[in-house]
Design a protein around this motif. Structure first.
Motif, PDB file in Angstrom:
ATOM      1  N   LEU A 118       0.857  -1.187   0.000  1.00 48.51           N
ATOM      2  CA  LEU A 118       0.000   0.000   0.000  1.00 48.51           C
ATOM      3  C   LEU A 118       0.895   1.240   0.000  1.00 48.51           C
ATOM      4  N   LYS A 119       1.243   1.697  -1.211  1.00 51.50           N
ATOM      5  CA  LYS A 119       2.152   2.837  -1.342  1.00 51.50           C
ATOM      6  C   LYS A 119       1.354   4.119  -1.559  1.00 51.50           C
ATOM      7  N   THR A 120       1.566   5.077  -0.661  1.00 48.97           N
ATOM      8  CA  THR A 120       0.892   6.367  -0.747  1.00 48.97           C
ATOM      9  C   THR A 120       1.934   7.469  -0.673  1.00 48.97           C
ATOM     10  N   ASN A 121       1.806   8.474  -1.535  1.00 45.64           N
ATOM     11  CA  ASN A 121       2.744   9.592  -1.556  1.00 45.64           C
ATOM     12  C   ASN A 121       2.528  10.460  -0.316  1.00 45.64           C
ATOM     13  N   ILE A 126      -0.427  17.105   4.522  1.00 48.20           N
ATOM     14  CA  ILE A 126       0.260  18.224   5.171  1.00 48.20           C
ATOM     15  C   ILE A 126       0.564  17.870   6.623  1.00 48.20           C
ATOM     16  N   ASP A 127      -0.377  17.210   7.268  1.00 47.59           N
ATOM     17  CA  ASP A 127      -0.257  16.817   8.668  1.00 47.59           C
ATOM     18  C   ASP A 127       0.213  15.362   8.737  1.00 47.59           C
ATOM     19  N   ILE A 163     -10.155  18.554   7.198  1.00 48.42           N
ATOM     20  CA  ILE A 163      -9.485  17.778   6.151  1.00 48.42           C
ATOM     21  C   ILE A 163      -8.609  18.678   5.289  1.00 48.42           C
ATOM     22  N   GLU A 164      -9.106  19.871   4.945  1.00 46.56           N
ATOM     23  CA  GLU A 164      -8.354  20.777   4.073  1.00 46.56           C
ATOM     24  C   GLU A 164      -7.025  21.212   4.706  1.00 46.56           C
ATOM     25  N   VAL A 167      -4.798  17.643   4.272  1.00 45.83           N
ATOM     26  CA  VAL A 167      -4.618  16.964   2.991  1.00 45.83           C
ATOM     27  C   VAL A 167      -4.333  17.986   1.907  1.00 45.83           C
ATOM     28  N   ASP A 168      -3.368  17.705   1.050  1.00 41.24           N
ATOM     29  CA  ASP A 168      -3.019  18.630  -0.036  1.00 41.24           C
ATOM     30  C   ASP A 168      -4.235  18.886  -0.931  1.00 41.24           C
ATOM     31  N   LYS A 169      -4.386  20.132  -1.342  1.00 42.65           N
ATOM     32  CA  LYS A 169      -5.561  20.515  -2.130  1.00 42.65           C
ATOM     33  C   LYS A 169      -5.608  19.801  -3.484  1.00 42.65           C
ATOM     34  N   SER A 170      -4.447  19.377  -4.013  1.00 38.42           N
ATOM     35  CA  SER A 170      -4.424  18.682  -5.303  1.00 38.42           C
ATOM     36  C   SER A 170      -5.154  17.350  -5.216  1.00 38.42           C
ATOM     37  N   LEU A 171      -4.958  16.602  -4.111  1.00 36.86           N
ATOM     38  CA  LEU A 171      -5.643  15.320  -3.931  1.00 36.86           C
ATOM     39  C   LEU A 171      -7.140  15.527  -3.800  1.00 36.86           C
TER      40      LEU A 171
END
Length: 400
Positions: A118-121, A126-127, A163-164, A167-171
């Motif tokens: 399970l690879k996640t960037n 952000i947190d 959440i904002e 989590v990066d806004k691009s995702l």
């Protein structure tokens, strides 16, 4: 319909975790009544089809008797940047999921998930504490639910600002883009679909109940429908809502003032023709395409006159700011001023493997004075039915 329903299936995979929660709450609330067969039938026919788990989605979508995994891969453009999303399912669950998109001006893999990896960037979070929480959710739920389904559950359960900040806004942007693809699909003589519109009244234009504070939204929908139907039918003189005020609610129902045999009468919209009802159902999707969304409409022409469909397409094509994908059996649309590269046909080989290709991919060149509809009907692009002579007298005699 199979092509169009792939987009609907994609959308359904993003809702499984929310759907599971809704079903769980429904069963808990009515658990004492599940001994009643009518309640069970209502649940199975009216509730369950709208809130599917991943196994139900696979059972409904996977090719009959196929032994390979089912894969949906979609290439997309969002904010003028390209991306690819892929989800793969076996007979029971999600077994692979991958998203590539732009992050900080570079094309990167957002996540690449498989049973054993399970690879996640990490740059998407952000947190870092929340990144750890989300990885725990993936460990617990991925497989029964997709990455995107888990993310949308988090968005549903937690405050959006929370959440904002984590989590990066691009995702969030690309996830919401994929979830907002609008689909209207014909399945077993009924309609199924998703409509990602910002206009609250578009979820039920025919009748419903709304808080009195949203009466202005109801009035705007009334004005737009009056304008639209007045343009497509000279018999319709006015479109309006009959309203009933109860406490702080408005109960509304759509009516027409229509010319019938020299007299203008009020008609409940439910008494209108199948074609008129289909046009009302289509209307929000057409507006969504003009507001920048991706919209897929299956069998656009169902129950609607060829000339009317042609006029609607002619009038909307220059106002589309998103993308409008239509499936149709109405070949007259091929004679309209539509770019040839936007016209696709399904081709099936001798083993019934199907491909969807634009007519510009065929060897012959289409000249300006050529009629692509005539070329299609003459079999030059394939995709036309070939039927042997049918002797109905013989068939009738066999029955006798």
């Amino acid at each position: 319909s199979n092509f169009a329903s792939a987009f609907l299936t994609l959308n359904e995979t993003m809702k499984t975790m929310i759907s599971t929660e809704i079903i769980r709450d429904f069963i808990e609330k009515f658990k004492d009544k599940f001994v009643n067969e009518d309640v069970i039938d209502f649940f199975n026919s009216e509730i369950r089809p709208d809130y599917k788990d991943i196994k139900m989605i696979i059972e409904e979508s996977k090719t009959i008797d196929s032994k390979e995994n089912m894969v949906i891969e979609i290439g997309f453009l969002h904010l003028e940047k390209s991306g690819i999303y892929q989800i793969e399912m076996d007979r029971e669950q999600v077994v692979a999921e991958r998203l590539e998109f732009t992050l900080n001006k570079n094309q990167v893999v957002y996540f690449d998930l498989r049973k054993d990896s399970l690879k996640t960037n990490s740059s998407l979070f952000i947190d870092k504490n929340y990144y750890g929480e989300f990885k725990d959710l993936l460990d617990k739920y991925w497989g029964k639910h997709s990455f995107l389904a888990i993310l949308f559950y988090e968005l549903e359960e937690k405050n959006l600002e929370y959440i904002e900040k984590r989590v990066d806004k691009s995702l969030l942007s690309v996830a919401i883009y994929l979830r907002s693809i609008c689909t209207r699909v014909r399945i077993s003589h009924s309609d199924a679909g998703t409509l990602g519109t910002t206009h609250m009244m578009f979820n039920d234009l025919y009748k419903g109940e709304v808080s009195i504070q949203f009466e202005n939204e109801l009035n705007k929908a009334e004005d737009v429908l009056d304008n639209f139907f007045g343009k497509i039918s000279s018999d319709i003189k006015k479109v309006y809502y009959k309203k009933e005020y109860r406490d702080n609610k408005i109960l509304y129902k759509l009516y027409l003032k229509k010319m019938v045999e020299g007299e203008i009468i009020d008609i409940d919209f439910s008494l209108e023709s199948t074609g008129s009802k289909n046009i009302l159902d289509l209307f929000p999707y057409l507006i969504a395409a003009c507001e920048g969304q991706v919209v897929i409409i299956d069998e656009l022409d169902a129950g609607i006159h060829d000339l009317l469909i042609s006029e609607i397409v002619k009038n909307i094509k220059n106002d589309i700011t998103g993308q409008l994908i239509l499936t149709t059996h109405n070949t007259t649309l091929m004679e309209m001023d539509i770019p040839y590269e936007s016209i696709y046909v399904f081709l099936a080989d001798k083993d019934a493997f199907k491909k969807l290709i634009p007519i510009t991919d065929f060897d012959m060149r289409i000249q300006k004075n050529n009629n692509p509809r005539k070329m299609y009907l003459n079999g030059m692009f394939g995709g036309v039915p070939f039927i042997s002579d049918i002797d109905f007298e013989e068939l009738s005699s066999e029955l006798d």
